[in-house]
Write a protein that holds these residues in place. Structure first.
Motif, short mmCIF file in Angstrom:
data_model
loop_
_atom_site.label_atom_id
_atom_site.label_comp_id
_atom_site.label_asym_id
_atom_site.label_seq_id
_atom_site.Cartn_x
_atom_site.Cartn_y
_atom_site.Cartn_z
N ILE A 1 0.84 -1.19 0.00
CA ILE A 1 0.00 0.00 0.00
C ILE A 1 0.88 1.25 0.00
O ILE A 1 1.82 1.37 0.79
N THR A 2 0.57 2.20 -0.90
CA THR A 2 1.31 3.46 -0.96
C THR A 2 0.42 4.67 -0.70
O THR A 2 0.90 5.70 -0.23
N THR A 3 -0.88 4.55 -1.01
CA THR A 3 -1.79 5.69 -0.83
C THR A 3 -3.15 5.19 -0.36
O THR A 3 -3.66 4.20 -0.89
N THR A 4 -3.71 5.88 0.62
CA THR A 4 -5.07 5.58 1.07
C THR A 4 -5.88 6.87 1.11
O THR A 4 -5.33 7.96 1.25
N ASP A 5 -7.19 6.71 0.99
CA ASP A 5 -8.11 7.85 1.12
C ASP A 5 -9.19 7.50 2.11
O ASP A 5 -9.63 6.35 2.20
N PHE A 6 -9.64 8.52 2.86
CA PHE A 6 -10.66 8.34 3.89
C PHE A 6 -11.90 9.14 3.48
O PHE A 6 -11.85 10.38 3.43
N VAL A 7 -12.98 8.45 3.19
CA VAL A 7 -14.22 9.10 2.77
C VAL A 7 -15.12 9.25 3.99
O VAL A 7 -15.53 8.25 4.59
N PRO A 8 -15.45 10.49 4.41
CA PRO A 8 -16.29 10.66 5.59
C PRO A 8 -17.71 10.14 5.35
O PRO A 8 -18.28 10.34 4.28
N THR B 1 -5.29 11.94 9.84
CA THR B 1 -4.03 12.22 9.14
C THR B 1 -2.92 11.30 9.61
O THR B 1 -2.13 10.78 8.82
N ALA B 2 -2.87 11.07 10.94
CA ALA B 2 -1.84 10.20 11.50
C ALA B 2 -2.00 8.76 11.01
O ALA B 2 -1.02 8.09 10.66
N LEU B 3 -3.25 8.29 10.95
CA LEU B 3 -3.49 6.93 10.48
C LEU B 3 -3.19 6.81 8.99
O LEU B 3 -2.62 5.82 8.54
N ARG B 4 -3.56 7.84 8.23
CA ARG B 4 -3.27 7.81 6.79
C ARG B 4 -1.77 7.76 6.56
O ARG B 4 -1.29 7.00 5.70
N LYS B 5 -1.02 8.54 7.33
CA LYS B 5 0.44 8.53 7.20
C LYS B 5 1.01 7.15 7.51
O LYS B 5 1.91 6.67 6.82
#
Length: 453
Positions: A98-105, A117-121
């Motif tokens: 995994i290199t990139t993730t997105d979080f959809v509210p 942001t911390a979890l995405r990092k």
């Protein structure tokens, strides 16, 4: 074959609405996330409502729903993999980093962005892997022997996004149809030609999620017997329908201890509980290992003098006092004293004679048509202080010693050139494995990376 973005995410285009549709190109139905609930829509139902939604992104897969507390309310985000790199193919599954993730509210309020942001990092840091699930029975969280036995519970400790599956399970959604399973660790895959056949040489390190954290801040055990820095490393070769797998494990010394300060190389160690108070958790750790892996041999690489001597002495006392001591041999090997200047040939003359009997007894796993089946009945559990440099060196040495027998079991050890090819592959992969684990636990490369094995 490159992995395609098989998922599409749609959002309802109405003020005040936070409805989200998740669609898979391989399925006719879809998932609707609305008002804190999840519903499965049939293809007919999907067509009725889809015109109200606008596509916002494509994704390689979905990790689940993140739920975090925000005061008296709860915020929910659909977590999607939007960037990944293929590291190879095992059997019928693509394995990807995994290199990139997105979080959809999944609600209007999107406060608490700092935790997201911390979890995405963390997820984007390059230490999380998944295998494609479409039509495949391969499970990256399971070693070959557990997969053969269909012991899916064995992979729970390496299933890092398990809590992200909970929301869908509560709404009776079959997570295996929609969500990925993610491991944290290292995956190295090489294609090796064994005479006329093509084999896959793999090295997979799986970090436990049960007591996670960097080496400087998380040490020792918890009351349940889970230790920090616990890693299962599998040296596995796939050849047609056959497989040969050898497992080793590492983990922090299973006592309650800490190392005040964060200075690299500092050995000011302190036990935070007395010896007797350590015993229950220590025994629980041994029970967990026995349930998971069978017989154990502890290989303790701590120094016999200096700051580490305090920890090593307490470790030995607990082992000797344990009811499980008669069935759990402990080999104490002061690595720095015995292997001065990185002379790994000393492992062959000083450590191998102590290990050989156990390696012969434990064996390794093999399976396949026209292959004599074998099970691995036990493992070596190796530790130093950080379970990094010294442990990497010893584990790679042991694995390379076992490699010839693995190749022999698959019938590909007949040519010297073939054996040498696999040895070179695995030397490289073990070196990379050591560096990658060191970066995960400390943020820096392994010290012993240039040592000749």
């Amino acid at each position: 074959m490159a992995l395609s973005k098989g998922f599409r995410v749609f959002q309802k285009q109405e003020p005040g609405s936070c409805s989200v549709l998740l669609e898979s190109r391989s399925r006719q139905d879809c998932l609707l996330f609305e008002a804190g609930a999840v519903a499965i829509l049939s293809s007919e139902e999907k067509e009725i409502v889809k015109s109200q939604f606008l596509k916002i992104m494509d994704a390689y897969g979905c990790l689940g729903v993140l739920r975090i507390k925000n005061g008296d309310s709860r915020l929910c985000f659909l977590v999607l993999v939007t960037g990944c790199i293929s590291v190879g193919r095992i059997r019928d599954a693509d394995v990807c980093k995994i290199t990139t993730t997105d979080f959809v509210p999944l609600q209007e309020e999107t406060a608490d962005e700092e935790r997201v942001t911390a979890l995405r990092k963390l997820l984007n840091s390059g230490m999380f892997y998944f295998s494609s699930t479409s039509g495949s029975t391969f499970d990256l969280s399971l070693c070959a022997q557990k997969l053969y036995a269909k012991d899916h519970e064995a992979g729970i400790r390496f299933f890092w996004n398990r809590t992200l599956h909970v929301h869908l399970k509560q709404h009776q959604v079959n997570c295996s149809d929609w969500l990925l399973k993610v491991i944290c660790g290292v995956v190295e895959i090489r294609t090796a030609y064994a005479t006329e056949k093509k084999a896959k040489a793999c090295l997979i390190s799986r970090l436990s999620c049960e007591r996670a954290g960097t080496s400087f801040f998380v040490r020792g055990t918890d009351d349940d017997g889970h230790v920090s820095s616990f890693v299962e490393t599998e040296q596995v070769i796939y050849l047609d329908d056959a497989v040969s797998s050898f497992i080793q494990i590492r983990g922090s010394v299973p006592l309650f201890w800490e190392q005040p300060g964060i200075q690299v190389g500092s050995h000011q160690l302190r036990l935070t509980r007395g010896i007797e108070a350590n015993a229950p958790a220590f025994d629980r750790h041994l029970i967990l290992l026995r349930q998971q892996y069978g017989s154990q041999v502890f290989v303790n690489l701590l120094r016999i003098k200096g700051g580490e001597e305090l920890l090593s002495r307490a470790f030995k006392k607990l082992m000797w006092a344990s009811a499980y001591a008669p069935d759990t041999p402990m080999i104490n090997f002061d690595y720095y004293h015995c292997v001065r200047g990185g002379r790994v040939e000393k492992l062959h003359s000083l450590l191998k004679p102590q290990l050989q009997e156990h390696l012969d007894k434990f064996g390794f796993f093999t399976s396949g048509e026209h292959i004599y089946p074998c099970l691995q009945s036990g493992v070596l559990r190796t530790n130093c202080l950080d379970c990094l440099d010294r442990t990497n060196s010893v584990q790679s040495y042991v694995a390379l010693e076992v490699l010839y027998s693995q190749l022999e079991s698959l019938g590909v050890a007949v040519k010297k050139t073939v054996v040498e090819r696999f040895v070179e592959f695995y030397k490289t992969m073990w070196s990379l494995n050591g560096h990658s684990l060191s970066k995960i636990f400390t943020g820096s490369r392994a010290k012993e990376g240039k040592m000749k094995v």
